[in-house]
Design a protein around this motif. Structure first.
Motif, short mmCIF file in Angstrom:
data_model
loop_
_atom_site.label_atom_id
_atom_site.label_comp_id
_atom_site.label_asym_id
_atom_site.label_seq_id
_atom_site.Cartn_x
_atom_site.Cartn_y
_atom_site.Cartn_z
N LYS A 1 38.74 32.56 36.79
CA LYS A 1 40.07 33.15 36.92
C LYS A 1 40.03 34.30 37.91
O LYS A 1 39.00 34.95 38.08
N GLU A 2 41.19 34.56 38.53
CA GLU A 2 41.26 35.65 39.50
C GLU A 2 40.82 36.97 38.86
O GLU A 2 40.13 37.78 39.47
N SER A 3 41.20 37.17 37.62
CA SER A 3 40.85 38.43 36.95
C SER A 3 39.33 38.55 36.78
O SER A 3 38.77 39.63 36.88
N ALA A 4 38.67 37.41 36.56
CA ALA A 4 37.21 37.44 36.41
C ALA A 4 36.56 37.79 37.74
O ALA A 4 35.61 38.57 37.80
N ILE A 5 37.11 37.23 38.83
CA ILE A 5 36.55 37.54 40.15
C ILE A 5 36.77 39.02 40.47
O ILE A 5 35.89 39.70 40.99
N ALA A 6 37.95 39.53 40.12
CA ALA A 6 38.22 40.96 40.36
C ALA A 6 37.20 41.83 39.63
O ALA A 6 36.71 42.83 40.17
N ASP A 7 36.84 41.43 38.42
CA ASP A 7 35.86 42.22 37.67
C ASP A 7 34.46 42.13 38.29
O ASP A 7 33.72 43.11 38.29
N ILE A 8 34.14 40.96 38.86
CA ILE A 8 32.84 40.82 39.53
C ILE A 8 32.79 41.73 40.76
O ILE A 8 31.81 42.43 41.01
N VAL A 9 33.90 41.72 41.52
CA VAL A 9 33.94 42.56 42.73
C VAL A 9 33.83 44.03 42.33
O VAL A 9 33.07 44.80 42.93
N ALA B 1 47.79 47.47 49.38
CA ALA B 1 46.98 48.67 49.61
C ALA B 1 45.51 48.26 49.68
O ALA B 1 44.75 48.77 50.49
N GLY B 2 45.14 47.28 48.83
CA GLY B 2 43.76 46.81 48.79
C GLY B 2 43.31 46.24 50.12
O GLY B 2 42.15 46.42 50.52
N MET B 3 44.21 45.56 50.83
CA MET B 3 43.81 45.00 52.12
C MET B 3 43.49 46.11 53.11
O MET B 3 42.50 46.04 53.84
N LYS B 4 44.31 47.14 53.13
CA LYS B 4 44.06 48.27 54.06
C LYS B 4 42.72 48.93 53.72
O LYS B 4 41.95 49.28 54.61
N ILE B 5 42.48 49.11 52.44
CA ILE B 5 41.21 49.73 52.03
C ILE B 5 40.05 48.84 52.45
O ILE B 5 39.04 49.32 52.97
N PHE B 6 40.22 47.54 52.25
CA PHE B 6 39.16 46.61 52.64
C PHE B 6 38.87 46.76 54.13
O PHE B 6 37.71 46.82 54.55
N GLU C 1 41.30 43.55 43.42
CA GLU C 1 42.34 42.52 43.23
C GLU C 1 42.68 41.82 44.54
O GLU C 1 42.95 40.62 44.56
N PHE C 2 42.65 42.58 45.62
CA PHE C 2 42.90 41.95 46.93
C PHE C 2 41.82 40.91 47.23
O PHE C 2 42.13 39.78 47.61
N VAL C 3 40.56 41.29 47.04
CA VAL C 3 39.47 40.35 47.31
C VAL C 3 39.60 39.14 46.37
O VAL C 3 39.49 37.99 46.80
N ALA C 4 39.86 39.41 45.10
CA ALA C 4 39.95 38.32 44.12
C ALA C 4 41.06 37.34 44.46
O ALA C 4 40.94 36.14 44.25
N ALA C 5 42.16 37.85 44.98
CA ALA C 5 43.30 36.98 45.28
C ALA C 5 43.04 36.11 46.51
O ALA C 5 43.67 35.09 46.68
N ARG D 1 35.65 29.76 42.72
CA ARG D 1 37.00 29.18 42.55
C ARG D 1 36.92 27.72 42.15
O ARG D 1 37.65 27.28 41.27
N VAL D 2 36.02 27.00 42.81
CA VAL D 2 35.84 25.59 42.46
C VAL D 2 35.42 25.50 40.99
O VAL D 2 35.85 24.61 40.25
#
Ligand code: HEC
Ligand code: HEC
Length: 220
Positions: free
Chosen positions: A78-86, A37-42, A124-128, A73-74
């Protein structure tokens, strides 16, 4: 070629720090997003301004999100941290001077483009996907060469030996060996997970990539 992007990349540590140090204050942590769903929203709400290979998006008003998060990422975020940043960025985007000079933004990102479940989904889509390995080139493609287009826009998700790509999100095209019309239809319309490329690639580019796939799949 993307001076603005490199300038903005330096904002990321700031955003990261703000999120980490504000704990679960303001909007709470991102959980239970639906990435499809996140991709469609994006594609509806973010693609006009941002490049993100996984969404087939090549907007240039805001930073290239693959570039923005490749370093995180380098650095082992963590993916969860990136999701929180987004999510933090969506709630409270920076507001900067705008104008036509090269060092200025053309436009600022509006706050709260999405809320609630939609916010979780898109974060979450962006973070992944942002900056994830496997997505080759994130920039807009102008070439009419089918192989070049394939490597830039398709190879991150599809295996095709002739192009040297090994993506596994979508079917292995060497095994599928789809004819021209089937590739063309799929690229125009997209699928459940695959983005639609109509409007992202020109009609001539879509024909070129469909011709390339149908004539090279399974041949190597
Ligand atoms: C009108 C254009 C516009 C739209 C629409 C937009 N953004 Fe942005 N975005 C920007 C600009 C400009 C910046 C850089 C300034 C800033 O950090 O606020 C930015 C920054 C970001 C950043 C920080 C990247 C970095 O390198 O610091 C993220 C993450 C982001 N946007 C995600 C999104 C998501 C997700 C959506 C859709 C819900 C979205 N944006 C919609 C223009 C936009
Ligand atoms: C984000 C990942 C992703 C990208 C990028 C992507 N695909 Fe796909 N592709 C998929 C998935 C997943 C499927 C399976 C159907 C679905 O759920 O969308 C698929 C299915 C296909 C199919 C099979 C259609 C059928 O009839 O069974 C073809 C052909 C195809 N993609 C070609 C391409 C081409 C060419 C590009 C580049 C222009 C591309 N794909 C970009 C993920 C992707």
């Amino acid at each position: 070629m993307r001076p603005r992007t490199s300038r903005l990349r330096s904002f990321l540590p700031l955003l990261g720090a703000a999120v980490l140090f504000s704990g679960c204050g303001a909007g709470g942590l991102v959980t239970k997003g639906d990435k499809q769903a996140g991709m469609k929203i994006f594609q509806q709400k973010c693609a006009g301004c941002h490049t993100l290979a996984a969404a087939g998006a090549s907007g240039t008003i805001g930073p290239n999100l693959d570039d923005s998060f490749a370093q995180a990422r380098v650095d082992g975020y963590k993916e969860s941290a990136i999701a929180d940043i987004v999510a933090g960025q969506i709630r409270e985007p920076g507001q900067y001077a705008t104008g036509t000079a090269p060092e200025l933004l053309t436009a600022n990102m509006p706050a709260n483009l999405v809320r609630g479940q939609e916010l979780n989904d898109v974060a979450e889509f962006v973070a992944a996907n942002a900056g994830a390995q496997g997505f080759s080139e994130a920039t807009a493609v102008t070439s009419l060469d089918g192989k070049t287009i394939f490597k830039a826009k398709c190879g991150g998700c599809h295996t095709l030996a002739d192009a040297g790509t090994t993506g596994t999100t979508g079917p292995n095209l060497d095994q599928l060996k789809p004819p021209f019309a089937r590739v063309q239809k799929q690229v125009i319309n997209g699928g459940v997970i695959m983005p639609a490329f109509k409007g992202i690639l020109t009609d001539a580019q879509i024909r070129a990539v469909a011709q390339y796939v149908s004539s090279h799949a399974g041949k190597k």
